[in-house]
Design a protein around this motif. Structure first.
Motif, PDB file in Angstrom:
ATOM      1  N   LEU A  80       7.515  19.202   9.406  1.00 13.28           N
ATOM      2  CA  LEU A  80       7.298  20.612   9.093  1.00 13.28           C
ATOM      3  C   LEU A  80       6.197  21.184   9.974  1.00 13.28           C
ATOM      4  CD1 LEU A  80       7.970  22.941   6.989  1.00 13.28           C
ATOM      5  CD2 LEU A  80       5.951  22.151   5.759  1.00 13.28           C
ATOM      6  N   ASP A  81       5.143  20.409  10.184  1.00 18.49           N
ATOM      7  CA  ASP A  81       4.002  20.929  10.935  1.00 18.49           C
ATOM      8  C   ASP A  81       4.312  21.117  12.409  1.00 18.49           C
ATOM      9  OD1 ASP A  81       1.395  21.437   9.555  1.00 18.49           O
ATOM     10  OD2 ASP A  81       0.633  20.656  11.445  1.00 18.49           O
TER      11      ASP A  81
ATOM     12  N   MET B 163      -5.887  11.314   6.916  1.00 18.58           N
ATOM     13  CA  MET B 163      -6.474  11.937   8.098  1.00 18.58           C
ATOM     14  C   MET B 163      -5.688  13.168   8.529  1.00 18.58           C
ATOM     15  SD  MET B 163      -9.256  10.540   9.008  1.00 18.58           S
ATOM     16  CE  MET B 163      -9.390  11.249  10.652  1.00 18.58           C
ATOM     17  N   PHE B 164      -4.380  13.121   8.340  1.00 17.18           N
ATOM     18  CA  PHE B 164      -3.549  14.291   8.641  1.00 17.18           C
ATOM     19  C   PHE B 164      -3.945  15.449   7.725  1.00 17.18           C
ATOM     20  CE2 PHE B 164       0.229  16.955   8.677  1.00 17.18           C
ATOM     21  CZ  PHE B 164       0.641  16.892   9.989  1.00 17.18           C
ATOM     22  N   SER B 165      -4.180  15.159   6.457  1.00 19.50           N
ATOM     23  CA  SER B 165      -4.596  16.192   5.504  1.00 19.50           C
ATOM     24  C   SER B 165      -5.960  16.760   5.890  1.00 19.50           C
ATOM     25  CB  SER B 165      -4.646  15.613   4.086  1.00 19.50           C
ATOM     26  OG  SER B 165      -3.392  15.099   3.702  1.00 19.50           O
ATOM     27  N   LEU B 166      -6.894  15.883   6.262  1.00 21.06           N
ATOM     28  CA  LEU B 166      -8.224  16.332   6.674  1.00 21.06           C
ATOM     29  C   LEU B 166      -8.149  17.216   7.914  1.00 21.06           C
ATOM     30  CD1 LEU B 166     -11.329  16.262   6.565  1.00 21.06           C
ATOM     31  CD2 LEU B 166     -11.236  14.134   7.894  1.00 21.06           C
TER      32      LEU B 166
ATOM     33  N   ILE C 104      -1.378  23.971   3.258  1.00 27.66           N
ATOM     34  CA  ILE C 104      -0.357  23.444   2.337  1.00 27.66           C
ATOM     35  C   ILE C 104      -0.136  21.947   2.529  1.00 27.66           C
ATOM     36  CG2 ILE C 104       0.861  25.650   2.149  1.00 27.66           C
ATOM     37  CD1 ILE C 104       2.979  24.509   4.037  1.00 27.66           C
ATOM     38  N   ASN C 105      -0.585  21.411   3.677  1.00 25.97           N
ATOM     39  CA  ASN C 105      -0.457  19.966   3.887  1.00 25.97           C
ATOM     40  C   ASN C 105      -1.392  19.160   2.979  1.00 25.97           C
ATOM     41  OD1 ASN C 105       1.438  20.199   5.985  1.00 25.97           O
ATOM     42  ND2 ASN C 105      -0.159  20.442   7.524  1.00 25.97           N
TER      43      ASN C 105
ATOM     44  N   PHE D 149      -0.923  13.773  -2.539  1.00 27.46           N
ATOM     45  CA  PHE D 149       0.081  13.220  -3.451  1.00 27.46           C
ATOM     46  C   PHE D 149       0.821  12.059  -2.794  1.00 27.46           C
ATOM     47  CE2 PHE D 149       4.541  13.041  -4.775  1.00 27.46           C
ATOM     48  CZ  PHE D 149       4.396  12.817  -6.140  1.00 27.46           C
ATOM     49  N   ALA D 150       1.284  12.264  -1.557  1.00 26.92           N
ATOM     50  CA  ALA D 150       2.046  11.214  -0.868  1.00 26.92           C
ATOM     51  C   ALA D 150       1.197   9.970  -0.655  1.00 26.92           C
ATOM     52  CB  ALA D 150       2.565  11.740   0.473  1.00 26.92           C
TER      53      ALA D 150
END
Length: 543
Positions: free
Chosen positions: A59-60, A119-122, A204-205, A211-212
Motif C-alpha cells: 500500500l505504501d 521500524m516500518f511503523s516508526l 495509518i501504518n 497490530f501485525a
C-alpha cells in the motif's frame, strides 16, 4: 502485485533458514526440524497478521502517488522534487533486499520480520511529522530500507505455517492481499489527502503495524528459525550503496542542475560508474558476495530478470505520472485521480486464481509474451489521449491493464527460477527482486525527466509563431479579449496556460507511445530462455 512470485525453493534448501520468498526450511542434519503447521483459528489469525504486513508495505508504495502534488505544495517544492518521495523509497528498498538472507541467519526469521514491521511503523511516523522535504526523504529512505525483508519473509513465514499440500492456498491468500494494495492505495491516498492531511497516508501504518507485529510475535515467537553468525560482504555492500545512491541522486537532480554542465552531476556520474565497476569486480571475485552476480551466466535468469525489470520500470514510471497529470492539468482532486487509477487491480484479482491453474500446464514464455503485448496495447491506447478526455476513457485502459498484470509477474518469476538448484533459489529470487525494484526507482526518474523534456520541446514548437509580429497570433489574442472580456495581459496568460496544457498532454502521449514500443522490443528477451522440464516455460523450476 497481481500475484506473488512462484514459491521459490518449495523443494527446500539444506542449511537455508531464510531467503527472499524462501520455503519452510528443513535444515541440515543436527539442526532443528521445521515447526509443525498451524491449524484452525490460530492459522487464520497468523495468516491475517502476516498478510497485513505485506498489505501495509505494498500500500505504501502506491498510496503516495496521488498525494505528490499536495505534498510538494505543502512543503514548498516542485512536483518533480516531490517525486523523490517515491524514488528514494524504492532505491532504499532495493538495496536492503539482498541483505534479507544474511540478516535472517543472524537474527532469526521472526525477530527480523517483527522488527522490520515496528521500524516500518516508526519510519511512517517520522514521514508524517516531517516539516521539510529533506527530512521527509530521510524518513522515506529509512522506511524503504526496513521494508526490504517484509515481502520475502512474509512468504517464507506463511509457507512454514500451512501444510505443504496447501502451500498454493497460502500463497493465493498472500497474493490477494498484495494485489489489493495497488487497488486501494491510490483511492485511499486521495481520500485521506483531500479529507484530512497527506501526513495521514503515513500515520495509518502505525496501528496496522503494531497490530501485525503484536499478533505475529504472539503466535510465532516459539517458532524462530535457527541462527548462525555469517560474515557480511562489507565492501560489496558499501559499493552497492554508493553506486545506487549516486545514480539515483544524479537522475533526480539532473534536470534541476542542467545535467552534465553541473560539476555536482559530473561527480555523481563518475562515482556511479566507478563504484559500479568496482562492485562488479568485487562481487565476481569475493568469497561471500552480497549479490551472486554469477547467476547472470544462466540464460533463463539473464533474460527473465532483464525482461521483468525493464517492464516493471516502465510500468511503475507511468503509474506515477498518470495521477500527477490528472491533478495538474485536468484539475482532478487527489481522491478522483486515485479512483481513476484504482481499477488497475480489478482484473488482476479476478484472474489470479485462473493463472494459478493455467501456468503449470502452459509455456510461461507464451503467457509473458501475451502480457507484454497487452501492456503495449494499453499504452498505445493512452497515447491517443486528448485534453478534453472524459473519465471513462481514462478508466478503460487502466481497467484493461489488470489483465496483463495478472499474466506478468508469476510467469516471468517461473522463468527466472527454472532449473535453479534448490540452494541457489533464495539468491536468485533476491537478486532478481533487487534489480526489479531498483529499475522501478530508475524508471520513475527517467519517466519524470523525459516528460519534462518532451513538454518543453512541444511548448517550443507550439509557440514558434506566437509573436506580436504574427497577424494570426494577434487576431487570436484579440478574439480571446473580445469573447472573455480580458485585458491583453490576461489574454496572453490564458494563451500560455493553454499551450502549457497542450504541451504536457503531447509530452505524456510521447511517454505512453515509447512505453508501448519498449514492451514490444523486450519480448525477444523472454524467448532467449529455455522452457522448464515437464512444465510450461519454467514453471517446474519454481515449484
Amino acid at each position: 502485485m497481481s500475484q506473488p512470485p512462484a514459491p521459490p525453493g518449495s523443494s527446500g534448501s539444506p542449511g537455508t533458514t531464510a531467503g527472499p520468498a524462501g520455503p519452510r526450511p528443513s535444515g541440515p542434519p543436527g539442526q532443528p526440524a521445521a515447526p509443525a503447521p498451524l491449524h484452525g483459528a490460530q492459522l487464520a489469525l497468523a495468516t491475517f497478521a502476516v498478510a497485513l504486513a505485506t498489505f501495509m508495505n505494498v500500500l505504501d508504495s502506491s498510496i503516495a502517488n496521488v498525494a505528490i502534488p499536495t505534498i510538494s505544495g505543502n512543503l514548498g517544492v516542485s512536483v518533480d522534487e516531490g517525486t523523490w518521495v517515491i524514488t528514494v523509497f524504492a532505491a532504499a528498498n532495493a538495496v536492503s533486499i539482498p541483505l534479507t538472507g544474511w540478516l535472517t541467519q543472524r537474527l532469526g526469521q521472526i525477530k527480523l520480520f517483527v522488527g522490520a514491521i515496528l521500524m516500518f511503523s516508526l519510519s511512517s511516523w517520522l514521514c508524517g511529522i516531517a516539516p521539510t522535504l529533506p527530512i521527509l526523504l530521510c524518513a522515506r529512505v529509512l522506511q524503504g530500507a526496513v521494508a526490504g525483508p517484509l515481502i520475502p519473509l512474509s512468504q517464507a513465514i506463511l509457507l512454514s505455517s500451512w501444510p505443504k499440500e496447501k502451500s498454493s492456498t497460502a500463497l493465493s491468500l498472500w497474493a490477494m492481499t498484495a494485489t489489493v494494495g495497488p487497488i486501494a492505495g491510490p483511492a485511499l491516498g486521495g481520500w485521506i489527502t483531500d479529507s484530512y492531511s497527506w501526513a495521514w497516508i503515513f500515520y495509518i501504518n502505525i496501528p496496522v503495524g503494531i497490530f501485525a507485529a503484536g499478533v505475529t510475535w504472539m503466535i510465532y515467537r516459539h517458532r524462530e528459525s535457527p541462527t548462525r553468525k555469517l560474515p557480511i560482504d562489507v565492501v560489496g555492500l558499501g559499493l552497492l550503496v554508493a553506486w545506487v545512491a549516486s545514480l539515483q541522486i544524479m537522475l533526480d537532480k539532473g534536470k534541476d542542475l542542467d545535467w552534465f554542465s553541473s560539476p555536482f552531476i559530473v561527480v555523481l556520474g563518475l562515482t556511479a560508474v566507478i563504484c559500479f565497476a568496482l562492485f562488479l569486480v568485487w562481487e565476481l571475485t569475493g568469497e561471500n558476495p552480497i549479490v551472486d552476480l554469477r547467476l547472470f551466466k544462466q540464460r533463463n535468469f539473464l533474460g527473465g530478470t532483464i525482461a521483468i525489470s525493464v517492464a516493471y520500470g516502465v510500468f511503475f514510471g507511468n503509474l506515477v505520472l498518470l495521477p500527477q497529470w490528472m491533478q495538474e492539468y485536468l484539475n482532478y482532486r487527489s481522491v478522483d485521480a486515485g479512483l481513476v487509477t484504482a481499477p488497475l487491480g480489478i482484473f488482476a484479482v479476478i484472474l489470479a486464481p485462473v493463472m494459478g491453474r493455467v501456468l503449470p500446464r502452459s509455456d510461461a514464455r507464451i503467457i509473458a509474451t501475451l502480457a507484454f503485448v497487452g501492456f503495449a496495447i494499453v499504452f498505445y491506447m493512452r497515447s491517443k489521449y486528448v485534453i478534453e478526455i472524459d473519465t471513462w476513457h481514462l478508466v478503460l485502459p487502466t481497467l484493461l491493464q489488470g489483465i496483463p498484470m495478472a499474466m506478468f509477474f508469476v510467469p516471468l518469476t517461473a522463468i527466472i527460477l527454472a532449473g535453479q538448484p534448490p540452494h541457489k533459489i533464495p539468491a536468485a529470487a533476491g537478486l532478481s527482486n533487487f534489480v526489479r525494484v531498483f529499475c522501478g526507482a530508475v524508471g520513475t526518474s527517467i519517466a519524470t525527466n523525459t516528460w519534462n523534456n518532451r513538454t518543453v520541446l512541444h511548448h517550443e514548437r507550439l509557440t514558434e509563431r506566437a509573436s506580436i509580429n504574427n497577424p494570426l497570433f494577434n487576431q487570436q489574442i484579440d478574439s480571446t479579449q473580445s469573447l472573455l472580456h480580458l485585458n491583453t495581459q490576461s489574454a496572453h496568460a490564458l494563451f500560455d496556460f493553454q499551450v502549457n496544457t497542450q504541451a504536457a498532454m503531447m509530452g505524456l502521449n510521447d511517454i505512453f507511445f515509447i512505453s508501448a514500443i519498449i514492451f514490444i522490443l523486450i519480448i525477444p528477451l523472454i524467448w532467449i530462455t529455455r522452457p522448464g522440464k515437464g512444465g510450461g516455460g519454467g514453471a517446474s523450476g519454481a515449484h
